[in-house]
Design an enzyme around this catalytic site. Structure first.
Site, PDB file in Angstrom:
ATOM      1  N   TYR A  73       0.813  -1.216   0.000  1.00  0.00           N
ATOM      2  CA  TYR A  73       0.000   0.000   0.000  1.00  0.00           C
ATOM      3  C   TYR A  73       0.845   1.264   0.000  1.00  0.00           C
ATOM      4  O   TYR A  73       0.398   2.319  -0.497  1.00  0.00           O
ATOM      5  CB  TYR A  73      -0.958   0.002   1.197  1.00  0.00           C
ATOM      6  CG  TYR A  73      -0.365   0.418   2.505  1.00  0.00           C
ATOM      7  CD1 TYR A  73      -0.469   1.732   2.960  1.00  0.00           C
ATOM      8  CD2 TYR A  73       0.309  -0.495   3.314  1.00  0.00           C
ATOM      9  CE1 TYR A  73       0.074   2.120   4.171  1.00  0.00           C
ATOM     10  CE2 TYR A  73       0.850  -0.115   4.528  1.00  0.00           C
ATOM     11  CZ  TYR A  73       0.736   1.195   4.946  1.00  0.00           C
ATOM     12  OH  TYR A  73       1.273   1.586   6.143  1.00  0.00           O
ATOM     13  N   HIS A 167     -10.180  -5.976   8.159  1.00  0.00           N
ATOM     14  CA  HIS A 167      -9.005  -5.257   7.666  1.00  0.00           C
ATOM     15  C   HIS A 167      -7.993  -6.233   7.051  1.00  0.00           C
ATOM     16  O   HIS A 167      -7.438  -5.960   5.982  1.00  0.00           O
ATOM     17  CB  HIS A 167      -8.352  -4.452   8.780  1.00  0.00           C
ATOM     18  CG  HIS A 167      -7.293  -3.522   8.281  1.00  0.00           C
ATOM     19  ND1 HIS A 167      -7.578  -2.438   7.481  1.00  0.00           N
ATOM     20  CD2 HIS A 167      -5.941  -3.518   8.451  1.00  0.00           C
ATOM     21  CE1 HIS A 167      -6.456  -1.812   7.184  1.00  0.00           C
ATOM     22  NE2 HIS A 167      -5.443  -2.444   7.749  1.00  0.00           N
ATOM     23  N   LYS A 168      -7.772  -7.349   7.733  1.00  0.00           N
ATOM     24  CA  LYS A 168      -6.897  -8.407   7.212  1.00  0.00           C
ATOM     25  C   LYS A 168      -7.368  -9.738   7.788  1.00  0.00           C
ATOM     26  O   LYS A 168      -8.055  -9.784   8.813  1.00  0.00           O
ATOM     27  CB  LYS A 168      -5.432  -8.179   7.629  1.00  0.00           C
ATOM     28  CG  LYS A 168      -4.752  -6.985   6.996  1.00  0.00           C
ATOM     29  CD  LYS A 168      -3.291  -6.888   7.442  1.00  0.00           C
ATOM     30  CE  LYS A 168      -2.616  -5.656   6.840  1.00  0.00           C
ATOM     31  NZ  LYS A 168      -1.203  -5.523   7.262  1.00  0.00           N
ATOM     32  N   TYR A 171      -6.464 -10.120  11.284  1.00  0.00           N
ATOM     33  CA  TYR A 171      -7.180  -9.236  12.215  1.00  0.00           C
ATOM     34  C   TYR A 171      -8.677  -9.521  12.094  1.00  0.00           C
ATOM     35  O   TYR A 171      -9.453  -8.699  11.596  1.00  0.00           O
ATOM     36  CB  TYR A 171      -6.892  -7.756  11.907  1.00  0.00           C
ATOM     37  CG  TYR A 171      -5.443  -7.378  11.994  1.00  0.00           C
ATOM     38  CD1 TYR A 171      -4.642  -7.837  13.042  1.00  0.00           C
ATOM     39  CD2 TYR A 171      -4.852  -6.540  11.048  1.00  0.00           C
ATOM     40  CE1 TYR A 171      -3.304  -7.489  13.130  1.00  0.00           C
ATOM     41  CE2 TYR A 171      -3.513  -6.185  11.134  1.00  0.00           C
ATOM     42  CZ  TYR A 171      -2.741  -6.663  12.176  1.00  0.00           C
ATOM     43  OH  TYR A 171      -1.412  -6.323  12.257  1.00  0.00           O
ATOM     44  N   ASP A 178      -8.255   2.859   8.054  1.00  0.00           N
ATOM     45  CA  ASP A 178      -7.281   2.733   6.963  1.00  0.00           C
ATOM     46  C   ASP A 178      -7.852   1.952   5.773  1.00  0.00           C
ATOM     47  O   ASP A 178      -7.602   2.256   4.606  1.00  0.00           O
ATOM     48  CB  ASP A 178      -6.008   2.002   7.404  1.00  0.00           C
ATOM     49  CG  ASP A 178      -5.579   2.232   8.825  1.00  0.00           C
ATOM     50  OD1 ASP A 178      -6.423   2.605   9.658  1.00  0.00           O
ATOM     51  OD2 ASP A 178      -4.405   1.997   9.123  1.00  0.00           O
ATOM     52  N   GLY A 251      -7.600  10.796   8.204  1.00  0.00           N
ATOM     53  CA  GLY A 251      -7.128  11.241   6.897  1.00  0.00           C
ATOM     54  C   GLY A 251      -7.364  10.200   5.826  1.00  0.00           C
ATOM     55  O   GLY A 251      -7.829  10.508   4.721  1.00  0.00           O
TER      56      GLY A 251
END
Length: 657
Positions: A73, A167-168, A171, A178, A251
């Site tokens: 990424y 997320h993964k 996880y 993110d 962000g």
């Protein structure tokens, strides 16, 4: 006497050689300084992009003593920044950098070296956006196949019980802020490119679920992560959320919103949901912008807590999201001042220049919510991680922020105005790599040589909304636009069943112009386009496209299509070397007048017609092949000339609009 003269001549020659030697020496000494002055005149987006190419050739940002970088990424974020720089400047070296960074991973069958789909990591998907860019530009099916391989991961990706992407794999049952940036802009771009509108319901779901699970009702900020099982060391045992507001996490999420929204149809109800989330989050984020520096702290809501610090990548991401949100009309214009203050804070506090290279300091290297006791989501964890300079995530975000802030200087000129591109009189189609029939040739979404993708981006940098009309023009469907653009209508050579302009079409368009619209016609020579039927429309306004051929170019002898612009006229305020090959000419009669001529030929006309205006141009000269910097190099500058052309068009808009 002759001896004296001979001696004097010899001495003069020696002196001349000495002076020439000194001159050469001084030029060698001064050359770097001269080059530096020139580099210092460039906008920050180009200065950082040029520094990146020099610092990290072909995207290789890992240290020489580290293992080779894989499909990851960080490269994706860096290349998104280079992508933004390319489309903002039309510097072909930036495109070449993107392609050179991606190609070593992509095999002929579309497989991706080092990518492991079984890991089910959202991080590996962000580079799919570069695959789609390269497919669009080259039409090479291997990039499509590779992007489709990434999409297949999403189709089988593990989900929480309410449908959110983990997320993964390692996880489980966790959603992180993110992940929205890693997956959703790619998901949306793929769905838009290959006509998979049903996927937008799923995209909307991901944003909504993340916001519902992580939003704090008191501050409006978003917590970094959510654990459905509530078992992780960082998870609240009642809500499952992590305990802190991480700046870069928000962000990521805000960038994901402004990068995904452009792919939504305006009729999609999910678009309004995402706009609402963006507007609510922007309002919350700017409340925590530091009054003095314009920046944000690593843990956003604790600016005065021990060891907290202003962090650069988050500031770049917020700047980008706020500025782009304003430019595209997603956020109120007042947020432009927040973006400007933040960007100045970035320049003041984090940007350093040494030996001509630009450095971005102050980026936290890595943050995560792990399954161990180290990545525990505590305040001390967030503020104790390594902070470095020239982190690829930060550099990529800085490039994106810089291009947006540079575009902000022109974005107000076309705000709330729409340019409608004809796809009826020019209605060519082809099959894409997925087997679907798609519109191409002078179209906003055509990234290949024949397309107007760069021209469209340029128009949007001036604040215009770009739209396309696939039906015959009517009073109703023209009413939503301030500018109607017709480019090179088809003839049977290029389209076996062309839609020819007829008297009824011409009357409807003329009536729309009379009421205050602006019609722009950008024609081609008679062998490539239909002039005869377009003249049915053009002659309403005293404009006639002549069936002649000028600037025929033999192979790559580009000088044959060269047009030098002095830069002292109403359209072009700066000198340019433009390239226009195989063009026609114009003959104006009242009410039309010639406004640009070259070697005795009229290249451009304008006509006042009722409350509206009509512009005639002899070439569709802003298509990608000769604008995006991959084929034509300096001194040719169609892109720079295009900027001035767009500015001039906006200056000509009737006051009614």
């Amino acid at each position: 006497m002759s001896n004296v003269l001979d001696s004097g001549d010899t001495l003069s020659a020696r002196n001349m050689r000495a002076w020439l030697g000194l001159l050469v020496l001084w030029l060698l000494i001064l050359a770097p300084a001269i080059q530096q002055v020139k580099a210092d005149d460039l906008p920050w987006s180009q200065r950082m992009a040029d520094s990146t190419i020099k610092r990290w050739p072909e995207g290789k940002f890992v240290p020489s003593n580290a293992p080779p970088g894989g499909w990851n990424y960080e490269l994706g974020v860096l290349l998104q920044g280079m992508d933004a720089a390319w489309y903002h400047t039309a510097d072909g070296s930036y495109y070449n950098y993107i392609k050179a960074s991606i190609d070593p991973f992509i095999n002929a069958d579309g497989s991706i070296a080092t990518y492991k789909p079984e890991n089910n990591a959202l991080d590996g998907l962000v580079l799919g956006r570069e695959l789609l860019l390269l497919y669009g530009v080259t039409q090479d099916a291997k990039y499509y196949k590779a992007a489709t391989l990434l999409l297949q991961q999403l189709k089988t990706h593990p989900r929480t019980s309410d449908g959110g992407f983990w997320h993964k794999e390692r996880y489980p049952q966790q959603m992180w802020l993110d992940g929205l940036y890693m997956a959703e802009p790619f998901y949306g771009q793929y769905a838009s490119t290959f006509n998979e509108p049903q996927d937008f319901d799923d995209i909307t779901k991901q944003f909504v679920l993340m916001e519902e699970h992580s939003r704090d009702p008191k501050t409006g900020l978003l917590y970094h992560g959510w654990d459905e099982t509530k078992q992780q060391v960082w998870a609240n045992k009642t809500t499952g959320i992590s305990p802190n507001f991480w700046a870069r996490g928000m962000g990521w999420y805000m960038m994901a919103l402004v990068d995904t929204l452009p792919y939504y149809s305006e009729s999609d109800s999910g678009r309004e949901k995402l706009l609402g989330i963006l507007q609510q989050l922007a309002a919350a984020v700017v409340k925590y912008q530091d009054n003095e520096s314009g920046l944000w702290y690593e843990v956003v809501d604790k600016p005065k807590a021990k060891d907290n610090y202003a962090e650069s990548s988050a500031a770049c991401m917020f700047t980008y999201a706020l500025a782009k949100g304003v430019r595209l009309g997603y956020l109120a214009p007042s947020y432009a001042s927040n973006a400007a203050r933040a960007y100045q804070g970035i320049l003041n506090n984090f940007v350093k220049v040494a030996d001509g290279e630009v450095t971005l300091a102050g980026t936290v290297k890595a943050i995560g919510l792990g399954t161990d006791t180290v990545h525990d989501g505590s305040y001390s964890y967030y503020v104790s991680q390594e902070v470095i300079s020239n982190d690829p995530k930060g550099v990529g975000a800085f490039l994106m922020a810089s291009t947006e802030m540079e575009a902000a200087q022109t974005a107000t000129l076309g705000r709330d105005k729409t340019i409608l591109l004809d796809a009826w009189f020019n209605s060519q189609t082809r099959q894409d790599a997925s087997g679907q029939t798609v519109s191409y040739h002078y179209k906003w979404n055509d990234f290949s040589n024949s397309g107007y993708s760069l021209f469209g981006h340029l128009l949007r940098e001036y604040g215009l909304k770009t739209d396309t009309l696939y039906q015959a023009p009517t009073t109703q469907n023209l009413s939503k636009a301030q500018i109607y653009l017709i480019v090179s209508p088809d003839n049977p050579t290029w389209n076996k069943n062309p839609h020819y302009m007829n008297a009824d079409d011409a009357s409807r368009i003329a009536e729309w112009v009379k009421q205050g619209g602006m019609l722009v016609m950008m024609e081609n020579d008679t062998s490539h386009a239909d002039l005869d039927h377009l003249n049915i429309l053009a002659e309403h306004f005293g404009i006639h496209f002549n069936s002649v051929l000028r600037n025929a170019v033999d192979g790559n002898n580009y000088e044959m299509g060269r047009i030098d612009v002095s830069g002292d006229g109403p359209i072009f305020h700066k000198p340019h070397v433009l390239f226009m090959k195989e063009i026609c000419t114009l003959t104006p009669t009242q009410p039309a007048t010639a406004i640009w001529t070259f070697k005795g030929d009229v290249l451009m006309t304008e006509a006042q017609y009722g409350k509206g205006k009509v512009i005639g141009f002899v070439d569709p000269w802003l298509y990608n092949e000769y604008t995006d910097g991959r084929k034509l190099s300096p001194p040719y500058d169609n892109f720079g000339g295009g900027r001035e052309y767009v500015r001039w068009l906006l200056e000509q808009l009737p006051e009614k609009h």
